[in-house]
Design an enzyme around this catalytic site. Structure first.
Site, PDB file in Angstrom:
ATOM      1  N   LEU A 262      -2.609-105.980  -1.954  1.00 54.68           N
ATOM      2  CA  LEU A 262      -2.244-104.818  -2.752  1.00 54.68           C
ATOM      3  C   LEU A 262      -0.773-104.922  -3.127  1.00 54.68           C
ATOM      4  O   LEU A 262       0.035-105.464  -2.368  1.00 54.68           O
ATOM      5  CB  LEU A 262      -2.460-103.519  -1.957  1.00 54.68           C
ATOM      6  CG  LEU A 262      -3.882-103.171  -1.512  1.00 54.68           C
ATOM      7  CD1 LEU A 262      -3.869-101.858  -0.733  1.00 54.68           C
ATOM      8  CD2 LEU A 262      -4.832-103.087  -2.688  1.00 54.68           C
ATOM      9  N   ASP A 263      -0.421-104.377  -4.280  1.00 57.35           N
ATOM     10  CA  ASP A 263       0.990-104.294  -4.641  1.00 57.35           C
ATOM     11  C   ASP A 263       1.741-103.465  -3.604  1.00 57.35           C
ATOM     12  O   ASP A 263       1.153-102.614  -2.925  1.00 57.35           O
ATOM     13  CB  ASP A 263       1.153-103.630  -6.013  1.00 57.35           C
ATOM     14  CG  ASP A 263       0.607-104.480  -7.151  1.00 57.35           C
ATOM     15  OD1 ASP A 263       0.569-105.706  -6.996  1.00 57.35           O
ATOM     16  OD2 ASP A 263       0.219-103.892  -8.176  1.00 57.35           O
ATOM     17  N   LYS A 264       3.027-103.670  -3.520  1.00 56.46           N
ATOM     18  CA  LYS A 264       3.870-102.946  -2.569  1.00 56.46           C
ATOM     19  C   LYS A 264       3.645-101.444  -2.641  1.00 56.46           C
ATOM     20  O   LYS A 264       3.505-100.769  -1.615  1.00 56.46           O
ATOM     21  CB  LYS A 264       5.339-103.273  -2.849  1.00 56.46           C
ATOM     22  CG  LYS A 264       6.336-102.452  -2.050  1.00 56.46           C
ATOM     23  CD  LYS A 264       7.770-102.782  -2.455  1.00 56.46           C
ATOM     24  CE  LYS A 264       8.773-101.889  -1.747  1.00 56.46           C
ATOM     25  NZ  LYS A 264      10.167-102.194  -2.146  1.00 56.46           N
TER      26      LYS A 264
ATOM     27  N   ARG B 257      -3.350-100.755 -13.683  1.00 51.93           N
ATOM     28  CA  ARG B 257      -2.147-100.185 -14.294  1.00 51.93           C
ATOM     29  C   ARG B 257      -2.049-100.554 -15.774  1.00 51.93           C
ATOM     30  O   ARG B 257      -1.733 -99.704 -16.630  1.00 51.93           O
ATOM     31  CB  ARG B 257      -0.918-100.653 -13.530  1.00 51.93           C
ATOM     32  CG  ARG B 257      -0.923-100.183 -12.071  1.00 51.93           C
ATOM     33  CD  ARG B 257      -0.034-101.038 -11.172  1.00 51.93           C
ATOM     34  NE  ARG B 257       1.365-100.997 -11.575  1.00 51.93           N
ATOM     35  CZ  ARG B 257       2.285-101.821 -11.063  1.00 51.93           C
ATOM     36  NH1 ARG B 257       1.951-102.731 -10.145  1.00 51.93           N
ATOM     37  NH2 ARG B 257       3.536-101.709 -11.462  1.00 51.93           N
TER      38      ARG B 257
END
Length: 274
Positions: free
Chosen positions: A114-116, A213
């Protein structure tokens, strides 16, 4: 054994270990023929180590753990891997500290990432065999993930975004919908709406970088707090995306496992009425 999901690297490891393959208690070769009633024992010893990951004690929300895997509810703001500029405050560092306390060797094996600033469920393998099997499942899309996203505007009741994604020329980070990009398909269903925002359940057919996104921004419903695609931080300080559900067969037993992580407080607050 390759048909059972063992990788070439694991087979090489078994061949090099005198006790790696035992047939009726005696060392055996991978080409040995099995007789009716014979017992084949496979002993995989943990030989790898993520020795460069610094152990740093941090809270971990462990949703599930057995001898083969972890499921962890990662908070927003915590990267999965160490990287330039953040070598210590990551999920890998927190797990390394946990293993150090147990006196066990540590090898970091995340299955996907997962992204930060995306919160939610992360799957990690605890040994070479489960890592190999889970990676194979991921490649065959047997690991199903669902996300919750808060988007600007009122989304349709449901929909699909089928639009290729590629890098923005001149940028190593930004992505956009591009005719020459890689195929990307995102499905969504609106769950709620309030205060000019929509809560959507989202699931993917592909796994492109920043896919949700980019696709939501492309259809005019970006995620607030997204520093790349919608830098509006008036109500939330990170992009409003959460990995809420995870479902997959256990790599060794085949049992179907399902996990859910509730919507984080910062995202729920965006939809509060009044």
């Amino acid at each position: 054994m390759r048909k059972q999901g063992l990788s070439h690297a694991l087979l090489v490891q078994l061949k090099r270990d005198p006790g790696g393959l035992l047939l009726d208690g005696e060392p055996a070769y991978t080409c040995a023929r099995l007789r009716p009633g014979a017992v084949l024992q496979i002993n995989l010893r943990e030989g790898l180590s993520s020795g460069t990951v610094t152990p740093v004690r941090q809270p971990l929300a462990i949703v599930y753990e057995d001898e083969d895997l972890f499921v962890i509810n990662k908070p927003a703001g915590m990267p999965v891997h160490p990287s330039h500029g953040n070598r210590e405050m990551t999920l890998a560092n927190a797990l390394a500290a946990r293993y150090l306390e147990r006196g066990e060797p540590f090898c970091f094996r995340p299955i996907g990432r997962l992204d930060k600033n995306t919160s939610g469920l992360v799957l990690l393998a605890k040994n070479g065999l489960s890592g190999c099997l889970l990676s194979g499942m991921a490649g065959r899309r047997q690991i199903r993930r669902e996300y919750l996203a808060v988007c600007k505007g009122r989304l349709p009741d449901n929909g699909t975004v089928d639009a290729p994604i590629g890098r923005v020329p001149g940028s190593s980070l930004l992505r956009e919908v591009r005719p020459n990009g890689r195929p990307a398909v995102t499905h969504f269903e609106r769950m709620d709406d309030a205060a000019g925002l929509s809560l959507a359940r989202v699931w993917l057919e592909t796994g492109r970088t920043h896919q949700i996104r980019v696709h939501m921004a492309h259809i005019g419903h970006p995620l607030p707090g997204d520093f790349l695609y919608c830098p509006d931080f008036t109500k939330i300080s990170r992009h409003a995306l959460h990995a809420a559900r995870l479902c997959f067969p256990h790599p060794l037993t085949g049992e179907t496992l399902q996990f859910e992580a509730p919507l984080p407080r910062d995202m729920a607050a965006l939809l509060e009425k009044g």
